[in-house]
Design a protein around this motif. Sequence first.
Motif, PDB file in Angstrom:
ATOM      1  N   PHE A  94       7.493   5.584   7.797  1.00  0.00           N
ATOM      2  CA  PHE A  94       8.104   6.592   6.935  1.00  0.00           C
ATOM      3  C   PHE A  94       7.090   7.481   6.234  1.00  0.00           C
ATOM      4  O   PHE A  94       7.467   8.369   5.475  1.00  0.00           O
ATOM      5  N   MET A  95       5.817   7.272   6.498  1.00  0.00           N
ATOM      6  CA  MET A  95       4.770   8.038   5.824  1.00  0.00           C
ATOM      7  C   MET A  95       4.317   9.182   6.735  1.00  0.00           C
ATOM      8  O   MET A  95       3.955   8.965   7.878  1.00  0.00           O
ATOM      9  N   ASP A  96       4.316  10.366   6.203  1.00  0.00           N
ATOM     10  CA  ASP A  96       3.928  11.535   6.974  1.00  0.00           C
ATOM     11  C   ASP A  96       2.464  11.876   6.662  1.00  0.00           C
ATOM     12  O   ASP A  96       2.174  12.908   6.081  1.00  0.00           O
TER      13      ASP A  96
ATOM     14  N   SER B 110       3.076 -12.308   8.747  1.00  0.00           N
ATOM     15  CA  SER B 110       3.877 -11.510   9.687  1.00  0.00           C
ATOM     16  C   SER B 110       4.976 -10.740   8.953  1.00  0.00           C
ATOM     17  O   SER B 110       5.277  -9.602   9.326  1.00  0.00           O
ATOM     18  N   GLU B 111       5.571 -11.306   7.918  1.00  0.00           N
ATOM     19  CA  GLU B 111       6.567 -10.573   7.138  1.00  0.00           C
ATOM     20  C   GLU B 111       5.927  -9.372   6.439  1.00  0.00           C
ATOM     21  O   GLU B 111       6.491  -8.273   6.438  1.00  0.00           O
ATOM     22  N   MET B 112       4.755  -9.575   5.863  1.00  0.00           N
ATOM     23  CA  MET B 112       4.076  -8.469   5.196  1.00  0.00           C
ATOM     24  C   MET B 112       3.643  -7.405   6.200  1.00  0.00           C
ATOM     25  O   MET B 112       3.731  -6.208   5.922  1.00  0.00           O
ATOM     26  N   LYS B 113       3.195  -7.823   7.386  1.00  0.00           N
ATOM     27  CA  LYS B 113       2.796  -6.864   8.421  1.00  0.00           C
ATOM     28  C   LYS B 113       3.996  -6.011   8.843  1.00  0.00           C
ATOM     29  O   LYS B 113       3.850  -4.807   9.070  1.00  0.00           O
ATOM     30  N   ARG B 114       5.171  -6.625   8.932  1.00  0.00           N
ATOM     31  CA  ARG B 114       6.368  -5.851   9.288  1.00  0.00           C
ATOM     32  C   ARG B 114       6.696  -4.841   8.182  1.00  0.00           C
ATOM     33  O   ARG B 114       7.085  -3.707   8.467  1.00  0.00           O
ATOM     34  N   SER B 115       6.503  -5.226   6.933  1.00  0.00           N
ATOM     35  CA  SER B 115       6.720  -4.291   5.821  1.00  0.00           C
ATOM     36  C   SER B 115       5.729  -3.136   5.876  1.00  0.00           C
ATOM     37  O   SER B 115       6.089  -1.981   5.618  1.00  0.00           O
ATOM     38  N   VAL B 116       4.490  -3.444   6.222  1.00  0.00           N
ATOM     39  CA  VAL B 116       3.470  -2.396   6.360  1.00  0.00           C
ATOM     40  C   VAL B 116       3.866  -1.442   7.473  1.00  0.00           C
ATOM     41  O   VAL B 116       3.787  -0.217   7.315  1.00  0.00           O
ATOM     42  N   GLU B 117       4.299  -1.971   8.605  1.00  0.00           N
ATOM     43  CA  GLU B 117       4.720  -1.114   9.720  1.00  0.00           C
ATOM     44  C   GLU B 117       5.879  -0.216   9.305  1.00  0.00           C
ATOM     45  O   GLU B 117       5.925   0.961   9.668  1.00  0.00           O
ATOM     46  N   MET B 118       6.807  -0.756   8.520  1.00  0.00           N
ATOM     47  CA  MET B 118       7.942   0.037   8.034  1.00  0.00           C
ATOM     48  C   MET B 118       7.442   1.156   7.125  1.00  0.00           C
ATOM     49  O   MET B 118       7.853   2.313   7.273  1.00  0.00           O
ATOM     50  N   ALA B 119       6.547   0.839   6.199  1.00  0.00           N
ATOM     51  CA  ALA B 119       6.018   1.859   5.278  1.00  0.00           C
ATOM     52  C   ALA B 119       5.284   2.952   6.066  1.00  0.00           C
ATOM     53  O   ALA B 119       5.461   4.138   5.787  1.00  0.00           O
TER      54      ALA B 119
END
Length: 177
Positions: free
Chosen positions: A174-176, A162-171
């Motif tokens: 910010f990705m266009d 779940s921590e890694m999934k939240r990091s993925v969602e954050m990335a």
Amino acid sequence: MRVFWAKSYEGATMADLSEAMGINRSSIYAAFGDKENLFRRAVERYRAGPMSFVRAALAQPTLREVIVALLQNSADFFGTPGNPNGCLSITGAIACGTESESAKALVIEWRTQGEAALRKRAQQAQRDGDLDKSINPVEFAQYISMLLAGLAVQAVNGATRSEMKRSVEMALRFMDV
């Protein structure tokens, strides 16, 4: 494969490998020649098996779907209970002594091939109008590779799925792409 994944090339002893495979050392040498060839086979098995989601991700119709699949599937995979932490491409032989340079070179080549495949997919996306012309496909592939390696390192550090999934969602936020 799992022994190398958990302990690295240098950390895996012949006793560890013998126990995991249920065969004696002489049988390992007879079947594989040496530890380096066994490691090479383990890497091939890992790429074709647990990491097969990478090929499927690269085949997604849009670049955004490619990136979402790569990042989300990596977080899921690295966070799977029962798997060794991280990715064999990172933990297997990232830092080795001089006698293990060939194992290190093997995983570097593997990561380089993965980045090249991603670069090729980004170039295709640019030709298709799916990636802005102002974005350099080489730099884009390096960036995504860095995110993937970062997820693997975070898994080694004990990050949960779940921590890694939240990091993925954050990335992705910010990705266009």
